[in-house]
Design an enzyme around this catalytic site. Structure first.
Site, short mmCIF file in Angstrom:
data_model
loop_
_atom_site.label_atom_id
_atom_site.label_comp_id
_atom_site.label_asym_id
_atom_site.label_seq_id
_atom_site.Cartn_x
_atom_site.Cartn_y
_atom_site.Cartn_z
N HIS A 132 44.98 36.37 35.64
CA HIS A 132 43.96 37.39 35.37
C HIS A 132 44.25 38.10 34.05
O HIS A 132 43.39 38.25 33.20
CB HIS A 132 43.92 38.39 36.53
CG HIS A 132 43.06 39.57 36.26
ND1 HIS A 132 41.69 39.49 36.20
CD2 HIS A 132 43.37 40.87 36.00
CE1 HIS A 132 41.19 40.69 35.93
NE2 HIS A 132 42.18 41.53 35.80
N TYR A 154 48.36 33.63 44.82
CA TYR A 154 47.11 33.65 45.59
C TYR A 154 46.25 32.39 45.45
O TYR A 154 45.16 32.32 46.00
CB TYR A 154 46.27 34.90 45.26
CG TYR A 154 45.95 35.07 43.78
CD1 TYR A 154 44.88 34.41 43.19
CD2 TYR A 154 46.72 35.92 42.99
CE1 TYR A 154 44.58 34.59 41.85
CE2 TYR A 154 46.43 36.09 41.63
CZ TYR A 154 45.35 35.43 41.09
OH TYR A 154 45.06 35.59 39.76
N ARG A 156 38.81 30.43 35.82
CA ARG A 156 39.87 31.02 34.99
C ARG A 156 41.15 30.27 35.30
O ARG A 156 41.71 30.40 36.38
CB ARG A 156 40.01 32.51 35.32
CG ARG A 156 41.38 33.05 34.99
CD ARG A 156 41.51 34.52 35.09
NE ARG A 156 41.36 35.10 36.41
CZ ARG A 156 42.26 35.02 37.38
NH1 ARG A 156 43.37 34.32 37.24
NH2 ARG A 156 42.03 35.62 38.55
C1 LIG Z 1 35.42 50.15 38.30
C2 LIG Z 1 36.69 49.34 38.31
N1 LIG Z 1 37.25 49.00 39.49
C3 LIG Z 1 38.37 48.27 39.52
C4 LIG Z 1 38.98 47.87 38.35
C5 LIG Z 1 40.25 47.02 38.38
N2 LIG Z 1 39.92 45.63 37.99
C6 LIG Z 1 40.21 45.17 36.76
S1 LIG Z 1 39.72 43.59 36.54
C7 LIG Z 1 39.11 43.49 38.11
C8 LIG Z 1 38.49 42.24 38.62
C9 LIG Z 1 37.23 41.86 37.93
O1 LIG Z 1 36.83 40.59 38.33
P1 LIG Z 1 35.57 39.87 37.71
O2 LIG Z 1 34.42 40.82 37.65
O3 LIG Z 1 35.36 38.62 38.47
O4 LIG Z 1 36.00 39.56 36.21
P2 LIG Z 1 37.17 38.62 35.64
O5 LIG Z 1 38.37 39.51 35.46
O6 LIG Z 1 37.42 37.56 36.65
O7 LIG Z 1 36.69 38.09 34.34
C10 LIG Z 1 39.31 44.69 38.78
C11 LIG Z 1 38.92 44.94 40.19
C12 LIG Z 1 38.37 48.27 37.13
N3 LIG Z 1 38.87 47.90 35.95
N4 LIG Z 1 37.22 48.98 37.14
#
Ligand SMILES: Cc1ncc(C[n+]2csc(CCOP(=O)(O)OP(=O)(O)O)c2C)c(N)n1
Ligand SMILES: [Mg+2]
Length: 372
Positions: A271, A280, A267
């Site tokens: 985010h 970070y 990415r």
């Molecule tokens: C169950 C849950 N826990 C925490 C969050 C907060 N949160 C939003 S995005 C994210 C990270 C997700 O990372 P990844 O699975 O690698 O997907 P990416 O955003 O990198 O595409 C988190 C922890 C959430 N939305 N849902």
């Protein structure tokens, strides 16, 4: 008492040492025993189409980012750098297949045919879904990390029970593989040999948390513990992603059950538009991945094939600009929903409790309007 040992399984994970690739960064073709047999029909024309798809997806992403900064959208999770990881599999889907993705699956939404006006409404916080799921066979965006993997497996199990020729693809991130939902989905998919494809876009971060903190082994190894075959694929190589998805879809369609694809990608943006990745990660890391850009790689490959790149680029730009224009116009003209629409479609049948809440809410809104 004798214990029945499971029959030895063939190699469950491919590409662990080095992600499966067919297009090198300089656009040369790398022979791949696994993927090449699934790309025999991909000629210059087909590769050009994949290129145009990626250019359009990127243009949509860039426009949406700008629209957020200009106050027309409230939030945007960019996919810059992940175009190949989405376009390759999206173009391997059959018409009847379903997509269950996260909030970053704009490439799937676009290629599935989401209407741009409807789509813009999600990111204006005007609607829960930016398309009719039945119409484009793609479930609404999912913010609960990993939940869509259960929805996808459930759909695939039902399709199998119905004898329907449908495969579900569920897309999620690296961080999602640490969630209970994804692990439970893997158990169900393996137990029921559900016709489902798990697409993990390992973009190296779960917000600020690098993937190395989530797992000391390649993510593609995780599903093998459930007995699910997996492939670790160069996620910036649209051809490799397309071929891997074709393998997974064929397996699902012919009763071979689930497959897990880890797309190793990056990415490059934040985010979401509320994140500052400089806090970070190093700029050098971003630059290293920019050098592996999925779109430029295909440009080089097409050049090597003798394509008229000036014409290809010009055509791609026209189509991408047109898309951006439509998206911007839709964003600027979208009307907010009436406040009490939030109570619509909660249940299929109206409930007394919900109707009471609707009336209370309406009275509250009127009381504010009366004071204004
Ligand atoms: C169950 C849950 N826990 C925490 C969050 C907060 N949160 C939003 S995005 C994210 C990270 C997700 O990372 P990844 O699975 O690698 O997907 P990416 O955003 O990198 O595409 C988190 C922890 C959430 N939305 N849902
Ligand atoms: Mg991630």
């Amino acid at each position: 008492m004798s214990i029945m040992l499971p029959a030895p399984r063939p190699e469950l994970a491919l590409g662990l040492d080095c992600p499966l690739t067919v297009l090198d960064v300089d656009g040369t073709r790398v022979p791949s025993e696994v993927l090449d047999p699934h790309l025999s029909d991909i000629d210059e024309h087909a590769l050009t189409n994949l290129y145009v798809d990626m250019v359009r997806v990127r243009r949509l992403d860039v426009e949406a980012f700008a629209l957020t900064r200009q106050g027309h959208l409230v939030l945007w999770p960019p996919l810059l750098g992940q175009e190949a990881a989405q376009v390759g599999p999206a173009r391997a889907l059959g018409d009847k297949d379903w997509v269950f993705g996260s909030y970053r699956e704009h490439g799937f939404a676009l290629l599935r045919g989401a209407d741009m006006g409807e789509f813009s409404r999600i990111w204006k916080a005007y609607a829960h879904s930016g398309w009719d799921p039945q119409e484009i066979r793609m479930a609404p965006s999912q913010i609960i990390i990993g939940a869509q993997s259960l929805h996808g497996v459930g759909y695939a199990m039902a399709a199998k029970m119905d004898g329907a020729d449908e495969v579900a693809l569920t897309a999620f991130g690296d961080g999602a593989t640490s969630e209970g939902d994804v692990n439970e989905a893997l158990v169900w998919a393996a137990s029921f040999q559900a016709p489902v494809v798990f697409l993990c876009q390992n973009n190296q971060y779960a917000i600020s948390e690098p993937v190395g903190l989530q797992s000391g082994v390649p993510l593609a190894l995780r599903p093998t513990g459930f007995g699910i075959p997996s492939m670790r694929v160069d996620g910036n190589d649209v051809l490799a992603m397309h071929a891997a998805a074709r393998i997974a879809f064929d397996r699902a369609r012919t009763g071979g059950g689930p497959t897990f694809i880890e797309a190793v990608t990056y990415r490059r943006g934040p985010h979401t538009t509320t994140d500052d990745p400089k806090r970070y990660r190093d700029e050098a890391e971003v630059e290293a991945w920019t050098a592996k850009d999925p779109i430029e790689r295909v440009e080089r490959a097409l050049e090597r094939m003798g394509a008229n790149m000036e014409a290809v680029r010009a055509e791609a730009k026209i189509r991408a600009d047109q898309l951006a224009k439509e998206f911007r116009a839709a964003c600027e003209h979208a009307e907010p929903p009436a406040p009490d629409e939030i109570f619509d479609n909660v249940y299929t049948q109206p409930s007394k409790r919900l109707e009471r809440q609707r009336l209370e809410h309406r009275a509250f809104v009127s009381s504010i309007e009366a004071k204004a």
